[in-house]
Design a protein around this motif. Sequence first.
Motif, PDB file in Angstrom:
ATOM      1  N   VAL A  55       0.411  -1.718   0.009  1.00 32.42           N
ATOM      2  CA  VAL A  55      -0.215   0.406  -0.034  1.00 32.42           C
ATOM      3  C   VAL A  55       1.193   1.724  -0.059  1.00 32.42           C
ATOM      4  O   VAL A  55       0.563   2.221  -1.208  1.00 32.42           O
ATOM      5  N   PHE A  56       1.830   1.451   0.887  1.00 32.03           N
ATOM      6  CA  PHE A  56       2.979   2.799   0.930  1.00 32.03           C
ATOM      7  C   PHE A  56       3.674   2.333  -0.268  1.00 32.03           C
ATOM      8  O   PHE A  56       3.160   4.254  -0.743  1.00 32.03           O
ATOM      9  N   ASP A  57       4.026   1.781  -1.168  1.00 33.53           N
ATOM     10  CA  ASP A  57       4.555   1.674  -2.649  1.00 33.53           C
ATOM     11  C   ASP A  57       3.148   1.967  -2.944  1.00 33.53           C
ATOM     12  O   ASP A  57       4.075   2.987  -3.628  1.00 33.53           O
ATOM     13  N   ALA A  58       2.203   2.227  -3.976  1.00 44.75           N
ATOM     14  CA  ALA A  58       1.319   2.147  -4.697  1.00 44.75           C
ATOM     15  C   ALA A  58       1.386   3.387  -3.883  1.00 44.75           C
ATOM     16  O   ALA A  58       0.546   4.723  -5.107  1.00 44.75           O
ATOM     17  N   LEU A  59       1.332   3.803  -2.445  1.00 43.46           N
ATOM     18  CA  LEU A  59       0.977   5.417  -2.573  1.00 43.46           C
ATOM     19  C   LEU A  59       1.772   6.688  -2.991  1.00 43.46           C
ATOM     20  O   LEU A  59       1.692   7.436  -3.556  1.00 43.46           O
ATOM     21  N   VAL A  60       2.764   6.270  -3.098  1.00 46.73           N
ATOM     22  CA  VAL A  60       4.020   6.985  -3.328  1.00 46.73           C
ATOM     23  C   VAL A  60       4.453   6.351  -4.737  1.00 46.73           C
ATOM     24  O   VAL A  60       4.754   8.019  -5.287  1.00 46.73           O
ATOM     25  N   ALA A  61       3.620   5.822  -5.471  1.00 51.51           N
ATOM     26  CA  ALA A  61       4.037   5.709  -7.534  1.00 51.51           C
ATOM     27  C   ALA A  61       3.296   7.030  -6.841  1.00 51.51           C
ATOM     28  O   ALA A  61       3.201   7.372  -8.489  1.00 51.51           O
ATOM     29  N   LEU A  62       1.854   6.752  -6.515  1.00 53.41           N
ATOM     30  CA  LEU A  62       0.924   7.861  -7.062  1.00 53.41           C
ATOM     31  C   LEU A  62       1.427   9.412  -6.773  1.00 53.41           C
ATOM     32  O   LEU A  62       0.705   9.646  -7.414  1.00 53.41           O
TER      33      LEU A  62
END
Length: 97
Positions: free
Chosen positions: A85-92
């Motif tokens: 989830v953290f990585d997905a938020l950073v990617a956004l």
Amino acid sequence: MMQALGLLAGSGSEQESDSGYLFIAFRPDLVGTADVFNRRVTQLIERIKATPRRPGIDEIRIPSERAFRSRERALCEGLNIDRLVFDALVALRAPPG
């Protein structure tokens, strides 16, 4: 009384469900001073919390009290979130490219 107000929100025997939602917003300062209102609400909460508890009940909570505590704890301690989830938020957040 609350059930009668629910009729205004669409609940009732003709409906598929007995549930209805009615939101009422008002400004307490239109009927008195904010200080008096705050003092009376504080006194009401104190009387409610002073009610004798049944066995096994440690605390009487006021609506939203648990959510407020959770928010304060999260502000102080932070949140644990899954790495995916953290990585997905950073990617956004990352600029395109």
